[in-house]
Design a protein around this motif. Structure first.
Motif, mmCIF file in Angstrom:
data_model
loop_
_atom_site.group_PDB
_atom_site.id
_atom_site.type_symbol
_atom_site.label_atom_id
_atom_site.label_comp_id
_atom_site.label_asym_id
_atom_site.label_seq_id
_atom_site.Cartn_x
_atom_site.Cartn_y
_atom_site.Cartn_z
ATOM 1 N N ILE A 32 4.198 -12.191 -5.456
ATOM 2 C CA ILE A 32 3.357 -11.091 -5.939
ATOM 3 C C ILE A 32 2.359 -10.667 -4.858
ATOM 4 O O ILE A 32 2.161 -9.473 -4.607
ATOM 5 C CB ILE A 32 2.619 -11.503 -7.236
ATOM 6 N N ASN A 33 1.741 -11.642 -4.215
ATOM 7 C CA ASN A 33 0.804 -11.325 -3.130
ATOM 8 C C ASN A 33 1.521 -10.620 -1.980
ATOM 9 O O ASN A 33 0.981 -9.684 -1.374
ATOM 10 C CB ASN A 33 0.137 -12.608 -2.628
ATOM 11 N N SER A 36 2.226 -7.070 -2.987
ATOM 12 C CA SER A 36 0.991 -6.267 -2.979
ATOM 13 C C SER A 36 0.678 -5.744 -1.582
ATOM 14 O O SER A 36 0.257 -4.590 -1.417
ATOM 15 C CB SER A 36 -0.184 -7.107 -3.482
ATOM 16 N N GLU A 37 0.879 -6.597 -0.585
ATOM 17 C CA GLU A 37 0.615 -6.180 0.780
ATOM 18 C C GLU A 37 1.750 -5.336 1.356
ATOM 19 O O GLU A 37 1.542 -4.458 2.189
ATOM 20 C CB GLU A 37 0.382 -7.416 1.657
ATOM 21 N N LYS A 39 3.491 -3.043 -0.099
ATOM 22 C CA LYS A 39 3.533 -1.647 -0.537
ATOM 23 C C LYS A 39 2.793 -0.702 0.412
ATOM 24 O O LYS A 39 2.986 0.510 0.353
ATOM 25 C CB LYS A 39 2.982 -1.510 -1.953
ATOM 26 N N LYS A 40 1.985 -1.271 1.307
ATOM 27 C CA LYS A 40 1.263 -0.437 2.279
ATOM 28 C C LYS A 40 2.175 0.027 3.422
ATOM 29 O O LYS A 40 1.870 1.009 4.093
ATOM 30 C CB LYS A 40 0.091 -1.220 2.869
ATOM 31 N N ASN A 95 4.908 4.420 -4.709
ATOM 32 C CA ASN A 95 3.686 3.726 -5.129
ATOM 33 C C ASN A 95 3.723 3.385 -6.617
ATOM 34 O O ASN A 95 3.342 2.283 -7.022
ATOM 35 C CB ASN A 95 2.464 4.592 -4.821
ATOM 36 N N GLU A 99 3.864 -0.366 -8.355
ATOM 37 C CA GLU A 99 2.933 -0.780 -9.410
ATOM 38 C C GLU A 99 3.678 -1.365 -10.599
ATOM 39 O O GLU A 99 3.225 -2.343 -11.213
ATOM 40 C CB GLU A 99 2.071 0.411 -9.847
ATOM 41 N N LEU A 102 4.862 -4.861 -9.618
ATOM 42 C CA LEU A 102 3.752 -5.810 -9.650
ATOM 43 C C LEU A 102 3.322 -6.127 -11.078
ATOM 44 O O LEU A 102 2.953 -7.263 -11.392
ATOM 45 C CB LEU A 102 2.571 -5.252 -8.848
ATOM 46 N N LYS A 103 3.385 -5.127 -11.941
ATOM 47 C CA LYS A 103 3.046 -5.340 -13.353
ATOM 48 C C LYS A 103 4.000 -6.348 -13.984
ATOM 49 O O LYS A 103 3.576 -7.274 -14.682
ATOM 50 C CB LYS A 103 3.103 -4.011 -14.114
ATOM 51 N N ARG A 106 3.311 -9.908 -12.593
ATOM 52 C CA ARG A 106 2.152 -10.582 -13.199
ATOM 53 C C ARG A 106 2.467 -11.069 -14.610
ATOM 54 O O ARG A 106 2.005 -12.132 -15.032
ATOM 55 C CB ARG A 106 0.951 -9.642 -13.203
#
Length: 319
Positions: A32-33, A36-37, A39-40, A95, A99, A102-103, A106
């Motif tokens: 997950i971490n 998160s990074e 996606k940039k 994007n 999301e 990631l949802k 989690r």
């Protein structure tokens, strides 16, 4: 954590800190971490899926990889691949898609974190008050069930026999220390005394490294012997394992199949995938396969299951 290599290093580092945490929880948290990074910098969904697949493969090559890691990451990857293939995603921005990924991640992580507590809520009813339970070495799931049984409003008290394994003699001592902390009488017995002690036992409770599609389980070497002894003396044999240990890729026909599969995992920091007995050249795997006909119930966060139902529940995880 900006590269696949950093995922591998972070996973190994976190596993070194998390003695009481499942490898599945650690792995999904790391992924997950990483997402998160990621996606940039990613530009397509295909790139996301490929990087995720590579990251999982890297974690599987670490010294702390196990069957729970493989099955949990496989489920995670399956769901993400499936819902990103939905035609409706073609009209959404990358994007927004990230999301959603990631949802889900989690939500899956949260489910993993509470799975052992849910398992314990189901399993505590199987333990007989004022009875005698036989367990094998150290199992975090078995320990959680016993904690739940002794701390509930109508708390139970029972004696625990802890079988010491030749492959990891310290594990039984750690389990006994945990039993002392929750106020249960326990004693350690050698593997050779299982037959002698079995007649005094009300139930056998063990954990599992993996639950197979067949309904059988893979666990520390010696579990099969205990199960055969329990069946011979008509004692219930309960297996406690979270659903993320359900592995659809495992359908062994014999213990030789399990040996071949487990050699694909590297040796972990706490145990080797093979052990040498005495001074002989014979190497033994640290796990064996217990067939479903020897198991009374498999208890997981999905409920109390007969081995025959395990296949059905496992396939539902991939619906």
């Amino acid at each position: 954590m900006t590269s696949v290599k950093s995922v591998e290093e972070q996973f190994a580092l976190e596993m070194g800190k998390a003695d009481a945490t499942s490898s599945a929880v650690v792995a999904i948290n790391v992924l997950i971490n990483y997402l998160s990074e990621m996606k940039k910098s990613v530009t397509t969904v295909a790139e996301v899926l490929q990087l995720l697949k590579t990251a999982i493969q890297k974690m599987m090559k670490t010294d702390v990889a196990d069957a729970a890691l493989e099955s949990s990451c496989e489920i995670f990857n399956w769901y993400i691949t499936r819902f990103t293939a939905d035609p409706s995603f073609e009209t959404r921005s990358l994007n927004d898609i990230m999301e959603e990924i990631l949802k889900y991640g989690r939500q899956y992580l949260q489910a993993l974190q509470v799975s052992r507590a849910k398992l314990a809520s189901y399993g505590k009813g199987l333990l007989k008050d004022n009875g005698t339970i036989l367990t094998y070495c150290k199992s975090r799931c078995v320990l959680e069930v016993m904690k739940s049984a002794t701390s509930s409003p109508m708390s139970k008290r029972f004696s625990v026999l802890i079988v010491q394994s030749l492959s990891d003699p310290e594990a039984a001592g750690e389990m006994k220390s945990q039993m002392n902390q929750i106020g249960l009488n326990s004693r350690i017995i050698p593997e050779s005394a299982v037959g002698f002690e079995m007649e005094k036992v009300d139930a056998v409770c063990v954990g599992a490294e993996a639950v197979c599609l067949s309904g059988g389980v893979v666990n520390r070497l010696g579990t099969l012997t205990i199960a055969l002894c329990a069946q011979a003396m008509n004692k219930p044999f309960y297996v406690f394992a979270e659903s993320h240990k359900f592995n659809k890729a495992l359908f062994p026909l014999s213990n030789s199949d399990i040996h071949a599969k487990w050699l694909q995992y590297n040796s972990s920091c706490n145990r080797k995938n093979e052990m040498q007995f005495s001074q002989t050249d014979q190497l033994y795997p640290v796990v064996d396969y217990t067939e479903p006909n020897l198991i009374t119930y498999v208890v997981s966060d999905l409920g109390i299951l007969t081995p025959a139902i395990v296949c059905e529940q496992l396939l539902r995880l991939y619906e």
